[in-house]
Design a protein around this motif. Structure first.
Motif, PDB file in Angstrom:
ATOM      1  N   VAL A  85      41.733  47.342  35.287  1.00  0.00           N
ATOM      2  CA  VAL A  85      41.039  48.590  35.553  1.00  0.00           C
ATOM      3  C   VAL A  85      39.562  48.381  35.239  1.00  0.00           C
ATOM      4  N   ASP A  86      38.719  48.939  36.071  1.00  0.00           N
ATOM      5  CA  ASP A  86      37.272  48.895  35.889  1.00  0.00           C
ATOM      6  C   ASP A  86      36.796  50.344  35.967  1.00  0.00           C
ATOM      7  N   LEU A  87      36.535  50.942  34.816  1.00  0.00           N
ATOM      8  CA  LEU A  87      36.301  52.377  34.739  1.00  0.00           C
ATOM      9  C   LEU A  87      34.840  52.725  34.473  1.00  0.00           C
ATOM     10  N   GLU A  88      34.373  53.730  35.167  1.00  0.00           N
ATOM     11  CA  GLU A  88      33.029  54.266  34.960  1.00  0.00           C
ATOM     12  C   GLU A  88      33.014  55.278  33.813  1.00  0.00           C
ATOM     13  N   GLN A  89      34.202  55.781  33.447  1.00  0.00           N
ATOM     14  CA  GLN A  89      34.345  56.700  32.314  1.00  0.00           C
ATOM     15  C   GLN A  89      35.739  56.502  31.731  1.00  0.00           C
ATOM     16  N   ASP A  90      35.934  56.911  30.489  1.00  0.00           N
ATOM     17  CA  ASP A  90      37.245  56.786  29.864  1.00  0.00           C
ATOM     18  C   ASP A  90      38.286  57.528  30.698  1.00  0.00           C
ATOM     19  N   MET A  91      39.469  56.908  30.828  1.00  0.00           N
ATOM     20  CA  MET A  91      40.601  57.543  31.515  1.00  0.00           C
ATOM     21  C   MET A  91      41.868  57.196  30.756  1.00  0.00           C
ATOM     22  N   GLY A  92      42.623  58.224  30.349  1.00  0.00           N
ATOM     23  CA  GLY A  92      43.867  57.975  29.633  1.00  0.00           C
ATOM     24  C   GLY A  92      43.618  57.130  28.404  1.00  0.00           C
ATOM     25  N   GLU A  93      44.380  56.047  28.274  1.00  0.00           N
ATOM     26  CA  GLU A  93      44.246  55.177  27.104  1.00  0.00           C
ATOM     27  C   GLU A  93      43.182  54.094  27.261  1.00  0.00           C
ATOM     28  N   PHE A  94      42.466  54.102  28.395  1.00  0.00           N
ATOM     29  CA  PHE A  94      41.497  53.047  28.667  1.00  0.00           C
ATOM     30  C   PHE A  94      40.059  53.527  28.480  1.00  0.00           C
ATOM     31  N   ASP A  95      39.244  52.681  27.873  1.00  0.00           N
ATOM     32  CA  ASP A  95      37.828  52.968  27.678  1.00  0.00           C
ATOM     33  C   ASP A  95      37.034  52.548  28.911  1.00  0.00           C
ATOM     34  N   THR A  96      35.824  53.075  29.019  1.00  0.00           N
ATOM     35  CA  THR A  96      34.898  52.680  30.069  1.00  0.00           C
ATOM     36  C   THR A  96      34.727  51.164  30.058  1.00  0.00           C
ATOM     37  N   GLY A  97      34.622  50.574  31.246  1.00  0.00           N
ATOM     38  CA  GLY A  97      34.453  49.134  31.381  1.00  0.00           C
ATOM     39  C   GLY A  97      35.697  48.489  31.972  1.00  0.00           C
ATOM     40  N   VAL A  98      35.742  47.172  31.906  1.00  0.00           N
ATOM     41  CA  VAL A  98      36.845  46.402  32.486  1.00  0.00           C
ATOM     42  C   VAL A  98      37.900  46.123  31.425  1.00  0.00           C
ATOM     43  N   THR A  99      39.146  46.426  31.762  1.00  0.00           N
ATOM     44  CA  THR A  99      40.286  46.102  30.914  1.00  0.00           C
ATOM     45  C   THR A  99      41.274  45.296  31.748  1.00  0.00           C
ATOM     46  N   VAL A 100      41.572  44.094  31.307  1.00  0.00           N
ATOM     47  CA  VAL A 100      42.548  43.249  32.004  1.00  0.00           C
ATOM     48  C   VAL A 100      43.921  43.569  31.427  1.00  0.00           C
ATOM     49  N   LEU A 101      44.794  44.067  32.280  1.00  0.00           N
ATOM     50  CA  LEU A 101      46.144  44.423  31.861  1.00  0.00           C
ATOM     51  C   LEU A 101      47.095  43.239  31.956  1.00  0.00           C
ATOM     52  N   GLN A 102      46.822  42.391  32.915  1.00  0.00           N
ATOM     53  CA  GLN A 102      47.659  41.208  33.131  1.00  0.00           C
ATOM     54  C   GLN A 102      46.843  40.188  33.906  1.00  0.00           C
ATOM     55  N   ARG A 103      46.897  38.956  33.457  1.00  0.00           N
ATOM     56  CA  ARG A 103      46.246  37.874  34.211  1.00  0.00           C
ATOM     57  C   ARG A 103      46.969  36.572  33.899  1.00  0.00           C
ATOM     58  N   ALA A 104      47.268  35.841  34.935  1.00  0.00           N
ATOM     59  CA  ALA A 104      47.880  34.527  34.777  1.00  0.00           C
ATOM     60  C   ALA A 104      47.311  33.619  35.852  1.00  0.00           C
ATOM     61  N   ARG A 105      47.043  32.380  35.486  1.00  0.00           N
ATOM     62  CA  ARG A 105      46.502  31.396  36.437  1.00  0.00           C
ATOM     63  C   ARG A 105      47.143  30.053  36.140  1.00  0.00           C
ATOM     64  N   ARG A 106      47.547  29.363  37.188  1.00  0.00           N
ATOM     65  CA  ARG A 106      48.086  28.018  37.058  1.00  0.00           C
ATOM     66  C   ARG A 106      47.406  27.137  38.086  1.00  0.00           C
ATOM     67  N   GLU A 107      47.128  25.903  37.689  1.00  0.00           N
ATOM     68  CA  GLU A 107      46.448  24.954  38.569  1.00  0.00           C
ATOM     69  C   GLU A 107      47.227  23.648  38.627  1.00  0.00           C
ATOM     70  N   GLY A 108      46.853  22.803  39.573  1.00  0.00           N
ATOM     71  CA  GLY A 108      47.467  21.488  39.692  1.00  0.00           C
ATOM     72  C   GLY A 108      48.905  21.525  40.178  1.00  0.00           C
ATOM     73  N   LEU A 109      49.218  22.496  41.021  1.00  0.00           N
ATOM     74  CA  LEU A 109      50.592  22.712  41.481  1.00  0.00           C
ATOM     75  C   LEU A 109      50.835  22.078  42.845  1.00  0.00           C
ATOM     76  N   THR A 110      52.088  21.738  43.097  1.00  0.00           N
ATOM     77  CA  THR A 110      52.476  21.379  44.455  1.00  0.00           C
ATOM     78  C   THR A 110      52.542  22.680  45.260  1.00  0.00           C
ATOM     79  N   VAL A 111      52.592  22.564  46.563  1.00  0.00           N
ATOM     80  CA  VAL A 111      52.712  23.754  47.408  1.00  0.00           C
ATOM     81  C   VAL A 111      53.984  24.516  47.052  1.00  0.00           C
ATOM     82  N   GLU A 112      55.079  23.804  46.835  1.00  0.00           N
ATOM     83  CA  GLU A 112      56.347  24.451  46.495  1.00  0.00           C
ATOM     84  C   GLU A 112      56.246  25.209  45.173  1.00  0.00           C
ATOM     85  N   GLN A 113      55.605  24.612  44.175  1.00  0.00           N
ATOM     86  CA  GLN A 113      55.420  25.285  42.885  1.00  0.00           C
ATOM     87  C   GLN A 113      54.521  26.513  43.040  1.00  0.00           C
TER      88      GLN A 113
END
Length: 141
Positions: A85-113
């Motif tokens: 979420v990237d908020l211009e004002q507080d909303m619910g439980e989130f403060d103004t600004g960027v909050t990463v709720l989930q992020r995952a990255r993997r590199e060096g994979l085969t196409v199948e992986q």
């Protein structure tokens, strides 16, 4: 490619369902898209589903973004999935600004992986149906 199309369909269904289930503020909208890029000969496809949250108090729109990308490169592929979420004002439980709720990255994979991880990351995204409530949005009656 068919796996990427299936992931897009699942994220489309999830985000459209979310949009229909909750009351979003003001002139809010859902903007789904496919971004194509080629960085140094490595093609990249990004699925982006962005809720533009527009209230009269905001000079600019806040956003809730669901993003999934795959990059095909040598010596290996990379896959990234994120929800933020990237908020211009507080909303619910989130403060103004960027909050990463989930992020995952993997590199060096085969196409199948990489294809398998697309499925896994999509599964994780579509389990995040509580985000609108966490933003303080109410379900439609």
């Amino acid at each position: 490619m068919s796996e990427l199309i299936e992931c897009r369909r699942r994220i489309d269904d999830f985000t459209v369902g979310m949009y229909l289930e909750y009351v979003f503020p003001g002139d809010s909208c859902l903007v789904p898209g496919v971004l194509l890029g080629d960085d140094s000969g490595a093609p990249e496809v990004t699925l982006l589903h962005s809720f533009r949250l527009v209230t009269q108090q905001d000079a600019e729109a806040s956003e809730l973004n669901f993003r999934l990308s795959i990059r095909i490169a040598e010596p290996g592929c990379s896959v990234e999935g994120s929800v933020e979420v990237d908020l211009e004002q507080d909303m619910g439980e989130f403060d103004t600004g960027v909050t990463v709720l989930q992020r995952a990255r993997r590199e060096g994979l085969t196409v199948e992986q990489a294809v398998e991880l697309l499925r896994t990351f999509t599964d994780a995204m579509v389990e995040m149906g509580d985000v609108p409530e966490r933003l303080g949005l109410v379900p439609r009656r």
